[in-house]
Design a protein around this motif. Structure first.
Motif, PDB file in Angstrom:
ATOM      1  N   GLY A  37      40.701 -35.326  19.348  1.00 55.11           N
ATOM      2  CA  GLY A  37      40.832 -34.121  20.246  1.00 55.11           C
ATOM      3  C   GLY A  37      42.365 -34.325  21.071  1.00 55.11           C
ATOM      4  O   GLY A  37      42.331 -34.486  21.949  1.00 55.11           O
ATOM      5  N   GLY A  38      43.051 -35.035  19.876  1.00 57.44           N
ATOM      6  CA  GLY A  38      44.634 -35.853  20.972  1.00 57.44           C
ATOM      7  C   GLY A  38      44.851 -34.334  20.367  1.00 57.44           C
ATOM      8  O   GLY A  38      45.304 -33.546  20.630  1.00 57.44           O
ATOM      9  N   VAL A  39      46.309 -35.208  19.981  1.00 54.41           N
ATOM     10  CA  VAL A  39      48.103 -33.819  20.535  1.00 54.41           C
ATOM     11  C   VAL A  39      47.507 -32.493  18.923  1.00 54.41           C
ATOM     12  O   VAL A  39      47.668 -31.702  19.461  1.00 54.41           O
ATOM     13  N   ILE A  40      47.190 -33.397  18.097  1.00 54.99           N
ATOM     14  CA  ILE A  40      46.597 -32.153  16.828  1.00 54.99           C
ATOM     15  C   ILE A  40      45.124 -31.318  17.249  1.00 54.99           C
ATOM     16  O   ILE A  40      45.042 -30.274  16.779  1.00 54.99           O
ATOM     17  N   GLY A  41      44.339 -32.301  17.526  1.00 53.69           N
ATOM     18  CA  GLY A  41      43.035 -31.939  17.047  1.00 53.69           C
ATOM     19  C   GLY A  41      42.830 -30.750  18.059  1.00 53.69           C
ATOM     20  O   GLY A  41      42.522 -30.153  18.546  1.00 53.69           O
TER      21      GLY A  41
ATOM     22  N   PHE B 259      34.287 -33.454  18.936  1.00 46.20           N
ATOM     23  CA  PHE B 259      33.604 -35.064  18.911  1.00 46.20           C
ATOM     24  C   PHE B 259      34.998 -35.606  18.775  1.00 46.20           C
ATOM     25  O   PHE B 259      35.693 -35.880  17.589  1.00 46.20           O
ATOM     26  N   ASP B 260      35.303 -36.760  19.924  1.00 44.75           N
ATOM     27  CA  ASP B 260      36.601 -37.932  19.681  1.00 44.75           C
ATOM     28  C   ASP B 260      35.833 -39.038  21.326  1.00 44.75           C
ATOM     29  O   ASP B 260      35.044 -38.014  22.068  1.00 44.75           O
ATOM     30  N   PRO B 261      35.629 -39.854  20.388  1.00 47.35           N
ATOM     31  CA  PRO B 261      34.965 -40.728  21.218  1.00 47.35           C
ATOM     32  C   PRO B 261      35.852 -41.197  22.753  1.00 47.35           C
ATOM     33  O   PRO B 261      35.808 -41.871  24.051  1.00 47.35           O
ATOM     34  N   HIS B 262      36.936 -40.873  22.674  1.00 45.84           N
ATOM     35  CA  HIS B 262      38.377 -41.504  23.926  1.00 45.84           C
ATOM     36  C   HIS B 262      37.917 -40.750  25.219  1.00 45.84           C
ATOM     37  O   HIS B 262      37.313 -39.198  25.384  1.00 45.84           O
TER      38      HIS B 262
ATOM     39  N   PRO C  54      43.872 -40.347  13.788  1.00 47.46           N
ATOM     40  CA  PRO C  54      44.547 -41.463  13.777  1.00 47.46           C
ATOM     41  C   PRO C  54      45.326 -41.486  12.482  1.00 47.46           C
ATOM     42  O   PRO C  54      43.958 -41.733  11.531  1.00 47.46           O
ATOM     43  N   GLU C  55      46.444 -41.800  11.920  1.00 49.57           N
ATOM     44  CA  GLU C  55      46.700 -41.905  10.680  1.00 49.57           C
ATOM     45  C   GLU C  55      46.696 -42.916   9.977  1.00 49.57           C
ATOM     46  O   GLU C  55      47.735 -44.028   9.719  1.00 49.57           O
ATOM     47  N   ARG C  56      45.426 -42.802   9.798  1.00 52.81           N
ATOM     48  CA  ARG C  56      45.464 -44.075   9.261  1.00 52.81           C
ATOM     49  C   ARG C  56      44.247 -44.114   7.594  1.00 52.81           C
ATOM     50  O   ARG C  56      43.819 -43.837   8.384  1.00 52.81           O
TER      51      ARG C  56
ATOM     52  N   LEU D  72      40.655 -45.236   8.382  1.00 50.49           N
ATOM     53  CA  LEU D  72      39.651 -44.765   9.459  1.00 50.49           C
ATOM     54  C   LEU D  72      38.973 -43.207   8.594  1.00 50.49           C
ATOM     55  O   LEU D  72      38.196 -42.859   9.078  1.00 50.49           O
ATOM     56  N   LYS D  73      40.711 -42.643   8.572  1.00 50.49           N
ATOM     57  CA  LYS D  73      40.133 -41.023   7.374  1.00 50.49           C
ATOM     58  C   LYS D  73      39.168 -41.270   6.969  1.00 50.49           C
ATOM     59  O   LYS D  73      38.303 -40.115   6.939  1.00 50.49           O
ATOM     60  N   ARG D  74      38.890 -42.058   5.937  1.00 54.21           N
ATOM     61  CA  ARG D  74      38.216 -42.245   4.871  1.00 54.21           C
ATOM     62  C   ARG D  74      36.459 -42.076   5.414  1.00 54.21           C
ATOM     63  O   ARG D  74      35.894 -41.111   5.173  1.00 54.21           O
TER      64      ARG D  74
ATOM     65  N   SER E 208      42.026 -31.019   6.469  1.00 54.51           N
ATOM     66  CA  SER E 208      42.135 -33.102   7.294  1.00 54.51           C
ATOM     67  C   SER E 208      44.135 -32.537   7.629  1.00 54.51           C
ATOM     68  O   SER E 208      44.691 -32.170   7.250  1.00 54.51           O
ATOM     69  N   SER E 209      43.926 -32.975   9.335  1.00 56.93           N
ATOM     70  CA  SER E 209      45.431 -33.006   9.723  1.00 56.93           C
ATOM     71  C   SER E 209      46.505 -33.342   9.140  1.00 56.93           C
ATOM     72  O   SER E 209      47.859 -33.791   9.531  1.00 56.93           O
ATOM     73  N   THR E 210      46.003 -34.874   8.311  1.00 55.55           N
ATOM     74  CA  THR E 210      47.002 -35.724   7.704  1.00 55.55           C
ATOM     75  C   THR E 210      48.566 -34.697   7.254  1.00 55.55           C
ATOM     76  O   THR E 210      48.873 -34.276   6.944  1.00 55.55           O
ATOM     77  N   SER E 211      49.045 -35.930   8.282  1.00 58.51           N
ATOM     78  CA  SER E 211      50.940 -35.632   7.629  1.00 58.51           C
ATOM     79  C   SER E 211      51.488 -35.902   6.410  1.00 58.51           C
ATOM     80  O   SER E 211      52.354 -35.083   6.157  1.00 58.51           O
ATOM     81  N   GLY E 212      50.628 -37.382   5.742  1.00 58.31           N
ATOM     82  CA  GLY E 212      51.201 -37.192   4.326  1.00 58.31           C
ATOM     83  C   GLY E 212      50.327 -38.367   3.415  1.00 58.31           C
ATOM     84  O   GLY E 212      50.458 -38.073   2.111  1.00 58.31           O
TER      85      GLY E 212
ATOM     86  N   HIS F 135      48.065 -28.473   7.027  1.00 57.47           N
ATOM     87  CA  HIS F 135      48.372 -29.942   7.378  1.00 57.47           C
ATOM     88  C   HIS F 135      49.362 -28.533   8.549  1.00 57.47           C
ATOM     89  O   HIS F 135      50.490 -27.995   8.157  1.00 57.47           O
ATOM     90  N   PRO F 136      49.621 -28.587  10.120  1.00 62.25           N
ATOM     91  CA  PRO F 136      49.484 -28.133  10.680  1.00 62.25           C
ATOM     92  C   PRO F 136      51.076 -28.514  11.847  1.00 62.25           C
ATOM     93  O   PRO F 136      51.529 -29.807  11.470  1.00 62.25           O
ATOM     94  N   TYR F 137      51.819 -27.556  12.369  1.00 64.16           N
ATOM     95  CA  TYR F 137      52.499 -28.359  13.463  1.00 64.16           C
ATOM     96  C   TYR F 137      52.754 -28.152  14.585  1.00 64.16           C
ATOM     97  O   TYR F 137      52.187 -27.092  15.561  1.00 64.16           O
TER      98      TYR F 137
END
Ligand SMILES: NC(=O)C1=CN([C@@H]2O[C@H](COP(=O)(O)OP(=O)(O)OC[C@H]3O[C@@H](n4cnc5c(N)ncnc54)[C@H](O)[C@@H]3O)[C@@H](O)[C@H]2O)C=CC1
Ligand SMILES: C[N+](C)(C)CC(=O)CC(=O)[O-]
Length: 505
Positions: free
Chosen positions: A15-19, A36-39, A92-94, A97-99, A117-121, A141-143
């Motif tokens: 649930g960060g910038v994009i979530g 769900f976001d552990p932050h 995050p874009e790793r 982690l994503k897997r 998945s929101s992945t950028s790349g 992939h959103p903006y």
């Protein structure tokens, strides 16, 4: 309001910038969202993004949005996805982690839930490895900000089922987004491939002291940034080729690509010195504005741009503005026809908010926007009696032939507005209306408008009696309103007496 979207439950993992943006987009489309976001501060962060999103939507559209979905934070990923029809991963874009996270989602979500998945790349095929149900995974992939920018690149991997892509597109289109299917997976897809190239060059320009970050941003926002928002790259260059168009443009400027105009694929080393240099210039550029303040400024600007595009192309709408206009039409069509109508009082037909684009140099709502809101109230009344798009396409409509508007007070940016309508008189051709406009929580009256409308045959271009079916829907309203006291200002003219001209020497 009937349901806007084919899904009613989404889960957002991260649930960060994009979530946060996805959460807002789903909730504002009437979809319930579990998160769900552990932050430790995830709830505060999402709450702030949601507040900004609601503010932006209030400014963007007057269309009847569905009731906001329910938001629930969950203690575990499994609980969040258990009942979801669409799960959106935005961690995050790793790749590792994503897997890991996608495998947990895959194990706990219903097998037919869509998994975006929101992945950028990262390539979706790389994300699918090891999943039990890889066929439902795709890149969505959103903006940023997801709640205002409509584009989502939909990218399938080797194992993605075509039906998954089709379902994803249907959901996105239904909630006012623009799902664009990318034919083949590549790293960074289309949007980020372009953005990375621009960003790479920009970093070189800063490192080499060609300009600072503010100058670079000015170069974009005062020139091609404005063009890109409405025509993209190729259509812009077609026009730039003059009457000879694209082929001439390619002949003239294509060879330049071979000249040393860019650093091409060299990637700048983002060492500590360069990071600090950019960080310091960026701090100075922000001039003390917080990220949330900058977000609100960005959102107001985006709202203004999209609204301008909605009015573009001779009022038909263009690009993102056309998309918004289509979405609003669908919202109107889905709205309950009889919105708690009390015929024994003037009809409360429009609730809206003062948008940034409505403010003039005096710092308040400008005069023609009063007429816009009154026009919306007239349209709402007409829809109520059956004058909808199909009716107009059938060759009949009402045209306004006379208006008298009184400005009684001001309305400020973001204030709520409520317009009511009383039918003063009607016959088979004429409809005589009196609207009142109220602002703010205290509901102070800030304007009235009196209109005469004529029922017309739009092909013949002349007044004609309305059909009996329409008149039968109008009659009970007009009858009830005839029993209400006539508004004291009805029938008033612009009546200031002219002072006699002073004698000239
Ligand atoms: N920031 C941007 O402009 C854009 C980012 N994206 C993509 O969106 C994804 C997320 O990026 P941002 O939102 O920018 O990052 P962010 O850092 O703002 O948010 C990531 C969130 O994921 C949470 N998180 C970390 N591990 C988690 C786990 N195991 N389970 C659940 N939540 C977890 C973090 O607490 C954090 O709130 C990335 O794949 C990124 O490439 C896509 C478009 C634009
Ligand atoms: C910087 N970024 C790669 C995360 C950007 C995006 O993915 C899209 C955007 O919103 O610019």
């Amino acid at each position: 309001m009937t349901h806007l979207s084919p899904i009613s439950r989404a889960a957002c993992i991260g649930g960060g910038v994009i979530g946060g943006g996805w959460i807002a987009r789903f909730l504002l489309a009437g979809i319930d969202v579990t998160v769900f976001d552990p932050h430790p501060e995830a709830q505060r962060i999402v709450g702030e993004v949601l507040a900004n999103a609601e503010r932006a939507y209030g400014l963007l559209t007057n269309a009847p949005l569905p009731p906001r979905g329910q938001l629930r934070f969950c203690a575990s990923l499994a609980e969040a996805v258990a009942d979801a029809e669409w799960v959106q991963e935005s961690v995050p874009e790793r790749l590792d982690l994503k897997r890991r996270v996608l495998a947990q989602i895959d194990a706990a979500a219903p097998p037919d839930a869509l998994l975006g998945s929101s992945t950028s790349g990262l390539k979706p095929s790389d994300l699918q490895e090891g999943l039990a149900h890889p066929e439902r995974l795709f890149v969505a992939h959103p903006y940023n900000p997801v709640y205002l920018l409509p584009l989502v690149e939909i990218v399938g991997g080797q194992a993605t089922a075509p039906a998954t892509i089709a379902r994803a597109k249907t959901v996105l289109d239904a909630i006012g987004m623009k799902g664009v299917v990318i034919a083949r997976e590549i790293e960074a897809f289309v949007g980020d491939r372009l953005l990375e190239a621009l960003w790479r060059e920009a970093l070189w320009l800063i490192k080499d002291d060609i300009c600072d970050v503010e100058t670079l941003d000015d170069v974009i926002r005062y020139s091609f940034g404005l063009r890109w928002a409405q025509m993209g790259l190729f259509q812009t260059y077609r026009i730039a080729g003059g009457e000879a168009g694209m082929r001439h443009f390619l002949a003239q400027f294509g060879p330049c690509l071979q000249w040393p105009w860019t650093k091409l694929t060299d990637v700048v080393d983002l060492d500590e010195t360069l990071v600090e240099k950019i960080g310091a210039q960026s701090d100075a550029q922000a001039a003390g504005l917080s990220i949330r303040e900058l977000e609100r400024i960005r959102d107001e600007n985006l709202v203004g741009i999209v609204q301008a595009l909605k009015a573009g192309n001779g009022g038909e709408g263009w690009g993102a503005g056309r998309l918004l206009a289509d979405f609003e039409r669908r919202l109107q069509a889905k709205a309950e026809p009889a919105i708690a109508i009390d015929v024994e009082a003037p009809l409360a037909l429009v609730e809206t908010r003062v948008s940034p684009a409505w403010i003039d140099y005096n710092g308040h709502m400008t005069e023609h926007r009063y007429l816009q809101v009154f026009g919306d109230a007239t349209d709402a009344l007409l829809r109520l009696i059956g004058v909808d798009l199909a009716y107009v396409e059938g060759g009949h409509s009402y045209y306004t032939v006379e208006t008298h508007l009184r400005h009684l007070g001001e309305a400020k940016l973001g204030e709520t507005l409520r317009a009511t309508c009383q039918i003063l008189a009607s016959d088979d051709k004429r409809l005589h209306l009196f609207h009142r406009l109220f602002a703010g929580p205290d509901g102070r009256e800030i304007a009235t408008a009196e209109h005469m409308l004529l029922h017309v045959d739009t092909h013949a271009g002349r007044a004609t009696p309305a059909p009996a079916e329409l008149l039968s829907r109008l009659a009970p309203l007009a009858g009830a309103h005839a029993r209400l006291p006539a508004p004291p200002a009805a029938g008033r003219a612009v009546g200031q007496k002219r002072a006699p001209l002073a004698a000239t020497a």
